[in-house]
Design a protein around this motif. Structure first.
Motif, mmCIF file in Angstrom:
data_model
loop_
_atom_site.group_PDB
_atom_site.id
_atom_site.type_symbol
_atom_site.label_atom_id
_atom_site.label_comp_id
_atom_site.label_asym_id
_atom_site.label_seq_id
_atom_site.Cartn_x
_atom_site.Cartn_y
_atom_site.Cartn_z
ATOM 1 N N UNK A 296 -17.845 -30.454 15.814
ATOM 2 C CA UNK A 296 -16.640 -31.188 15.438
ATOM 3 C C UNK A 296 -16.866 -32.122 14.256
ATOM 4 N N UNK A 297 -17.976 -31.952 13.561
ATOM 5 C CA UNK A 297 -18.345 -32.863 12.470
ATOM 6 C C UNK A 297 -18.656 -32.057 11.215
ATOM 7 N N UNK A 298 -17.990 -32.405 10.109
ATOM 8 C CA UNK A 298 -18.357 -31.785 8.835
ATOM 9 C C UNK A 298 -18.444 -32.807 7.709
ATOM 10 N N UNK A 299 -18.304 -34.096 8.058
ATOM 11 C CA UNK A 299 -18.375 -35.178 7.074
ATOM 12 C C UNK A 299 -19.814 -35.669 6.972
ATOM 13 N N UNK A 300 -20.334 -35.707 5.764
ATOM 14 C CA UNK A 300 -21.722 -36.084 5.533
ATOM 15 C C UNK A 300 -22.034 -37.464 6.108
ATOM 16 N N UNK A 327 -20.227 -28.729 4.360
ATOM 17 C CA UNK A 327 -20.289 -30.178 4.543
ATOM 18 C C UNK A 327 -19.416 -30.861 3.489
ATOM 19 N N UNK A 328 -18.610 -31.814 3.935
ATOM 20 C CA UNK A 328 -17.757 -32.579 3.034
ATOM 21 C C UNK A 328 -18.394 -33.933 2.755
ATOM 22 N N UNK A 329 -18.273 -34.389 1.503
ATOM 23 C CA UNK A 329 -18.879 -35.667 1.124
ATOM 24 C C UNK A 329 -17.972 -36.857 1.387
ATOM 25 N N UNK A 330 -16.690 -36.613 1.582
ATOM 26 C CA UNK A 330 -15.757 -37.716 1.754
ATOM 27 C C UNK A 330 -15.289 -38.306 0.439
ATOM 28 N N UNK A 331 -15.770 -37.761 -0.677
ATOM 29 C CA UNK A 331 -15.369 -38.230 -1.999
ATOM 30 C C UNK A 331 -14.483 -37.181 -2.664
ATOM 31 N N UNK A 332 -13.534 -37.655 -3.437
ATOM 32 C CA UNK A 332 -12.675 -36.734 -4.171
ATOM 33 C C UNK A 332 -13.420 -36.184 -5.378
ATOM 34 N N UNK A 333 -13.482 -34.891 -5.461
ATOM 35 C CA UNK A 333 -14.182 -34.281 -6.585
ATOM 36 C C UNK A 333 -13.564 -32.920 -6.876
ATOM 37 N N UNK A 334 -13.462 -32.626 -8.153
ATOM 38 C CA UNK A 334 -12.943 -31.318 -8.552
ATOM 39 C C UNK A 334 -14.068 -30.331 -8.804
ATOM 40 N N UNK A 335 -15.300 -30.796 -8.678
ATOM 41 C CA UNK A 335 -16.467 -29.961 -8.965
ATOM 42 C C UNK A 335 -17.254 -29.748 -7.686
#
Length: 445
Positions: A296-300, A327-335
């Motif tokens: 249930x976790x995918x946030x770094x 895994x998601x970083x929680x930061x907005x990024x287009x790259x």
């Protein structure tokens, strides 16, 4: 003409938040881990609070319990108990927080105030650089920039950073390995050839296992967990973050491999009496294994928080992330390439910080499918060149019979160890028992 002003304002701090954060540490291990993740001693404004935090952190580092009694004993041993207000003040701290669940919230307030204090102090120094004007203007600007960067860089060396402080541990480790009854110095991998090559996976290492989809990288990682945390004489506490596969399916695969019951029969519910007997025999060891499975976790940030809490409470030696690109970083990024690079770098940093082995699974791009032999290459790790830089070891998985059902190598798998920071690279062969959802050593002879 110069103008001098005297600023009598109080520097930023929040005494209530400091008391509540320390109070939370004295109440529960998880709260202590949360606060320790966010703060260090210098973040506290009151010197007595810095001293109390250092005592609690020292207990955590040794794996001892942290509460009002143990911290009191630690401070008494250090001759500091009277300076911080004695045992009554420790109990006052514990009573200052409504619930330990809020400790991280108060710790973040303390951290913010500490950052503001550093900003004030640095701003004062930068202003002094401007007022003195000693030197070239461009050089002064560069000095000011360095001061500002130092606010969050933590660049000042600690005493334990020098060789003299840790070389005795290095020598002791060499002696331990020389006197050991086994060639392994790290966690077993489940495959003898891989153990011989690596001498086991070690604390602080990031191990990347790459493969195209459906080739068995999750199965291989689960086998490594079985070897280190289920079947080992000294089971290693582990955390398995399954971002693609649900924990029930993961449990079915584990049971199939451990009990030698066909995975398809487990899925279909067509197990017979002999299967039930083998599963019953396998269950006690599985249930006793110190392995936490999170699907249930995918946030770094949450992954790191869970691992830090486990390290402080139950212990932690092995972490598996399946798989890195999810895994998601929680930061907005287009790259996305930058995101994956940030994840791999953070996992390596976490391995070093916590002293654990991190196994990160990684998808490969479609490169192998464009070649006749289908064999993977390290450059095909998907979406980031940083993965191979951050990894201490890169293992690429290949099965010839996945692409050619008539292959003479049916049931065999190649493990290409294409990067090995502490030893040689090699190509190893293992048996793939897909019906039991596991890899095994090849039969000798």
């Amino acid at each position: 003409m110069s103008e001098t002003t005297l600023d009598t304002r109080t520097v930023p701090h929040d005494m209530d938040a400091e008391m509540a954060a320390l109070g939370g540490m004295l109440l529960t291990p998880s709260a202590a881990a949360d606060v320790a993740e966010l703060l260090n001693a210098a973040d506290f404004y009151r010197p007595a609070h810095q001293t109390i935090y250092r005592a609690a952190a020292a207990l955590m580092d040794r794996g001892d319990p942290v509460d009002a009694i143990s911290v009191n004993a630690e401070l008494d041993k250090l001759g500091e108990i009277n300076r911080v207000g004695g045992a009554p003040y420790l109990h006052t701290l514990a009573a200052s927080i409504p619930t330990a669940a809020n400790a991280a919230y108060y710790a973040r307030i303390v951290a913010d105030k500490a950052l503001l204090r550093r900003l004030v102090e640095t701003g004062t120094r930068v202003a002094q650089i401007g007022y003195t004007g000693e030197g070239e203007a461009a050089a002064l600007v560069e000095d000011a920039q360095a001061e500002m960067m130092a606010i969050t860089s933590g660049a000042e060396p600690e005493e334990d950073a020098f060789f003299r402080s840790f070389m005795p541990q290095v020598v002791a480790g060499i002696e331990d390995r020389a006197n050991a009854d086994t060639n392994l110095v790290g966690l077993p991998t489940g495959l003898n050839d891989l153990d011989e090559l690596t001498r086991g996976f070690r604390p602080g290492q990031l191990i990347t296992v790459g493969a195209r989809p459906s080739l068995g990288k999750s199965t291989l990682a689960l086998d490594m967990v079985r070897a280190a945390s289920v079947n080992a004489e000294d089971p290693a506490p582990a955390a398995f973050f399954s971002l693609e596969m649900g924990r029930n399916e993961l449990g079915e695969r584990l049971l199939s491999a451990q009990a030698r019951v066909a995975f398809t029969r487990i899925q279909a519910g067509t197990v017979d009496d002999a299967d039930w007997a083998r599963m019953a025999e396998a269950m006690p060891r599985i249930n006793a294994a110190p392995v936490a499975v999170r699907d249930d976790v995918n946030d770094l940030r949450i992954i790191r928080s869970v691992c830090r809490r486990m390290k402080a409470t139950t212990g932690l030696r092995l972490v598996v992330v399946d798989y890195l690109q999810l895994v998601e970083t929680g930061e907005r990024s287009e790259n996305r390439q930058q995101d994956v690079s940030a994840v791999s770098g953070a996992l390596k940093a976490m391995a070093k910080e916590l002293g654990v082995t991190v196994i990160a699974l990684s998808q490969l791009n479609r490169g192998p499918e464009s070649r006749d032999d289908k064999k993977p290459r390290m450059s095909e790790l998907r979406e980031s060149g940083s993965i191979e830089q951050d990894s201490d070891m890169v293992i690429l998985l290949h099965r010839d019979d996945f692409y050619d059902q008539e292959s003479v190598r049916a049931g065999e798998a190649d493990l290409f160890v294409v990067k090995h920071r502490n030893g040689p690279t090699a190509t190893l062969t293992a048996a793939f028992q897909g019906h039991y959802a596991r890899f095994m050593d090849m039969a000798r002879g």
